[in-house]
Write a protein that holds these residues in place. Structure first.
Motif, PDB file in Angstrom:
ATOM      1  N   LEU A   1       0.830  -1.209   0.000  1.00 22.81           N
ATOM      2  CA  LEU A   1       0.000   0.000   0.000  1.00 22.81           C
ATOM      3  C   LEU A   1       0.861   1.254   0.000  1.00 22.81           C
ATOM      4  N   SER A   2       1.927   1.249   0.792  1.00 23.75           N
ATOM      5  CA  SER A   2       2.826   2.403   0.831  1.00 23.75           C
ATOM      6  C   SER A   2       3.509   2.614  -0.520  1.00 23.75           C
ATOM      7  N   SER A   3       3.877   1.526  -1.189  1.00 27.47           N
ATOM      8  CA  SER A   3       4.513   1.652  -2.505  1.00 27.47           C
ATOM      9  C   SER A   3       3.557   2.271  -3.518  1.00 27.47           C
ATOM     10  N   LEU A   4       2.291   1.876  -3.474  1.00 24.68           N
ATOM     11  CA  LEU A   4       1.295   2.479  -4.367  1.00 24.68           C
ATOM     12  C   LEU A   4       1.126   3.962  -4.068  1.00 24.68           C
ATOM     13  N   SER A   5       1.097   4.300  -2.777  1.00 22.95           N
ATOM     14  CA  SER A   5       0.953   5.704  -2.394  1.00 22.95           C
ATOM     15  C   SER A   5       2.174   6.516  -2.821  1.00 22.95           C
ATOM     16  N   CYS A   6       3.368   5.961  -2.634  1.00 23.68           N
ATOM     17  CA  CYS A   6       4.583   6.666  -3.067  1.00 23.68           C
ATOM     18  C   CYS A   6       4.631   6.808  -4.584  1.00 23.68           C
ATOM     19  N   GLY A   7       4.160   5.781  -5.301  1.00 21.22           N
ATOM     20  CA  GLY A   7       4.093   5.883  -6.756  1.00 21.22           C
ATOM     21  C   GLY A   7       3.151   6.981  -7.198  1.00 21.22           C
ATOM     22  N   ALA A   8       1.985   7.079  -6.541  1.00 25.42           N
ATOM     23  CA  ALA A   8       1.049   8.165  -6.845  1.00 25.42           C
ATOM     24  C   ALA A   8       1.666   9.518  -6.510  1.00 25.42           C
ATOM     25  N   ALA A   9       2.459   9.565  -5.443  1.00 26.68           N
ATOM     26  CA  ALA A   9       3.113  10.817  -5.056  1.00 26.68           C
ATOM     27  C   ALA A   9       4.096  11.280  -6.128  1.00 26.68           C
ATOM     28  N   LEU A  10       4.873  10.356  -6.669  1.00 29.32           N
ATOM     29  CA  LEU A  10       5.818  10.729  -7.731  1.00 29.32           C
ATOM     30  C   LEU A  10       5.081  11.261  -8.958  1.00 29.32           C
ATOM     31  N   LEU A  11       3.954  10.646  -9.279  1.00 28.05           N
ATOM     32  CA  LEU A  11       3.178  11.104 -10.433  1.00 28.05           C
ATOM     33  C   LEU A  11       2.527  12.456 -10.161  1.00 28.05           C
ATOM     34  N   LEU A  12       2.071  12.689  -8.931  1.00 27.02           N
ATOM     35  CA  LEU A  12       1.500  13.993  -8.576  1.00 27.02           C
ATOM     36  C   LEU A  12       2.557  15.092  -8.658  1.00 27.02           C
ATOM     37  N   ILE A  13       3.778  14.783  -8.242  1.00 29.66           N
ATOM     38  CA  ILE A  13       4.851  15.770  -8.329  1.00 29.66           C
ATOM     39  C   ILE A  13       5.168  16.079  -9.791  1.00 29.66           C
ATOM     40  N   ALA A  14       5.193  15.042 -10.632  1.00 31.13           N
ATOM     41  CA  ALA A  14       5.434  15.259 -12.061  1.00 31.13           C
ATOM     42  C   ALA A  14       4.316  16.094 -12.678  1.00 31.13           C
ATOM     43  N   ALA A  15       3.069  15.836 -12.262  1.00 30.22           N
ATOM     44  CA  ALA A  15       1.932  16.584 -12.801  1.00 30.22           C
ATOM     45  C   ALA A  15       1.957  18.044 -12.362  1.00 30.22           C
ATOM     46  N   PHE A  16       2.515  18.317 -11.196  1.00 27.93           N
ATOM     47  CA  PHE A  16       2.564  19.692 -10.694  1.00 27.93           C
ATOM     48  C   PHE A  16       3.352  20.599 -11.631  1.00 27.93           C
ATOM     49  N   PHE A  17       4.379  20.056 -12.271  1.00 25.49           N
ATOM     50  CA  PHE A  17       5.226  20.863 -13.148  1.00 25.49           C
ATOM     51  C   PHE A  17       4.679  20.938 -14.570  1.00 25.49           C
ATOM     52  N   GLY A  18       3.558  20.285 -14.833  1.00 23.21           N
ATOM     53  CA  GLY A  18       2.972  20.325 -16.166  1.00 23.21           C
ATOM     54  C   GLY A  18       2.058  21.527 -16.357  1.00 23.21           C
ATOM     55  N   GLU A  19       1.819  21.866 -17.599  1.00 22.53           N
ATOM     56  CA  GLU A  19       0.907  22.959 -17.925  1.00 22.53           C
ATOM     57  C   GLU A  19      -0.523  22.510 -17.655  1.00 22.53           C
ATOM     58  N   ALA A  20      -1.217  23.262 -16.811  1.00 25.28           N
ATOM     59  CA  ALA A  20      -2.562  22.862 -16.389  1.00 25.28           C
ATOM     60  C   ALA A  20      -3.548  22.957 -17.547  1.00 25.28           C
ATOM     61  N   ASP A  21      -4.293  21.878 -17.771  1.00 26.95           N
ATOM     62  CA  ASP A  21      -5.432  21.903 -18.677  1.00 26.95           C
ATOM     63  C   ASP A  21      -6.499  20.987 -18.089  1.00 26.95           C
ATOM     64  N   THR A  22      -7.620  20.853 -18.778  1.00 28.72           N
ATOM     65  CA  THR A  22      -8.742  20.077 -18.233  1.00 28.72           C
ATOM     66  C   THR A  22      -8.380  18.623 -18.017  1.00 28.72           C
ATOM     67  N   SER A  23      -7.667  18.043 -18.977  1.00 29.37           N
ATOM     68  CA  SER A  23      -7.309  16.637 -18.872  1.00 29.37           C
ATOM     69  C   SER A  23      -6.354  16.383 -17.705  1.00 29.37           C
TER      70      SER A  23
END
Length: 317
Positions: A168-190
């Motif tokens: 469960l922690s590995s899944l949460s950490c994986g989601a965290a890495l993806l959320l951090i990557a998404a933070f630096f992306g240009e925001a759009d609806t998708s």
């Protein structure tokens, strides 16, 4: 028994596996990025969601490689590693070694097709590797906990709650890495929908993680094995309590849970909320490391009489 390098592997290997598996699932079920002749020449030309997945995969692959290096340095001898592949046996270590190798190969391939223009590789081939990466990633996530559970002489680790908590922690950490990557992306609806979905997913995972952690400590304290109870007491009220309650409980569970609950209720990703989710993701990673470090240290107390009551009886005789 287990040093800092082993803890580093348990954390980095789990987080990397979680990120690669989660990015693969998101692409298979949602994004379906283009490859082959229709692939974009540069990742900069891709939509924000595809760029977030690309950098999430890259971060996961980097974490996995660092974790493997920690494991190799911890083993100390390359011949021991080669023996796992040349003379395999039915052990968690062997299965984990093959799963790690498969996931590393999949991660390298999936990162390469996103950052290099490879028109000869069709979408179907990438999808097939993503399926394999998902299976191998789940195996690696589970294996990091099974590795501890299978260690002889440590009663606190001999429970299914350890591999459940690590997965469960590995899944949460994986989601965290993806959320951090998404933070630096240009925001759009998708991308906003992806971030919102990730927050809701991680919210559920963290809730389950908290239940698994409570069960691990609670059953150990209530059980009849003095060694398991002693280890749990170190986490609950002893020398590891700060790491367990603040590092893992507050940083890894409570704070991210609160932020992601707000994101789930509002169903929006305003700039301030995206920034808060990125901070919460960093805290998730801190909590994931603190949890593994605390559990490993809790099982490595020096009072061997607690682990083997019969040994004390023999000394008295």
């Amino acid at each position: 028994m287990l040093g800092e390098l082993a803890v580093g592997y348990l954390f980095l290997g789990g987080a990397g596996a979680g990120a690669i598996a989660l990015c693969s699932l998101v692409d298979l079920a949602w994004v379906r990025a283009s490859f082959g002749t229709s692939a974009r020449v540069s990742v900069d030309e891709a939509p924000p969601t595809e760029r977030a997945l690309a950098f999430g995969l890259l971060a996961g692959f980097a974490a996995l490689v660092l974790g493997i290096l920690c494991l190799l340095f911890d083993l100390g001898r390359i011949d021991r590693v080669l023996a796992l592949f040349t003379s395999p046996s039915a052990t968690f270590l062997t299965v984990g070694a093959f799963a790690l190798a498969a996931l590393a190969a999949c991660g390298a391939f999936l990162a390469a097709v996103r950052f290099a223009y490879l028109p000869d590789i069709p979408r179907a081939a990438v999808a097939a590797v993503e399926v394999l990466a998902t299976v191998a990633g789940l195996a690696v996530m589970l294996y990091t906990g099974l590795l501890l559970q299978d260690v002889g002489g440590v009663a606190f680790w001999r429970t299914p709650f350890v591999p459940a908590l690590f997965t469960l922690s590995s899944l949460s950490c994986g989601a965290a890495l993806l959320l951090i990557a998404a933070f630096f992306g240009e925001a759009d609806t998708s991308l906003a929908r992806l971030v919102s979905a990730l927050a809701r997913f991680d919210l559920a995972i963290i809730a389950l993680e908290a239940l698994a952690a409570a069960a691990l400590v609670g059953f150990a304290l209530a059980g009849d094995h003095p060694a398991a109870a002693a280890s749990a007491e170190r986490l609950a009220t002893g020398d590891l309590a700060l790491r367990w309650w603040v590092g893992f409980g507050l940083c890894g569970l409570v704070a991210p849970l609160a932020v992601e609950a707000v994101a789930a209720l509002r169903r929006t990703t305003a700039p301030a909320l995206r920034a808060a989710l990125a901070v919460a993701a960093v805290l998730v990673l801190m909590g994931g490391f603190s949890m593994r470090s605390a559990i490993v240290d809790a099982g490595m107390h020096r009072d061997l009489a607690l682990e083997e009551p019969s040994a004390q009886a023999l000394r008295l005789e």
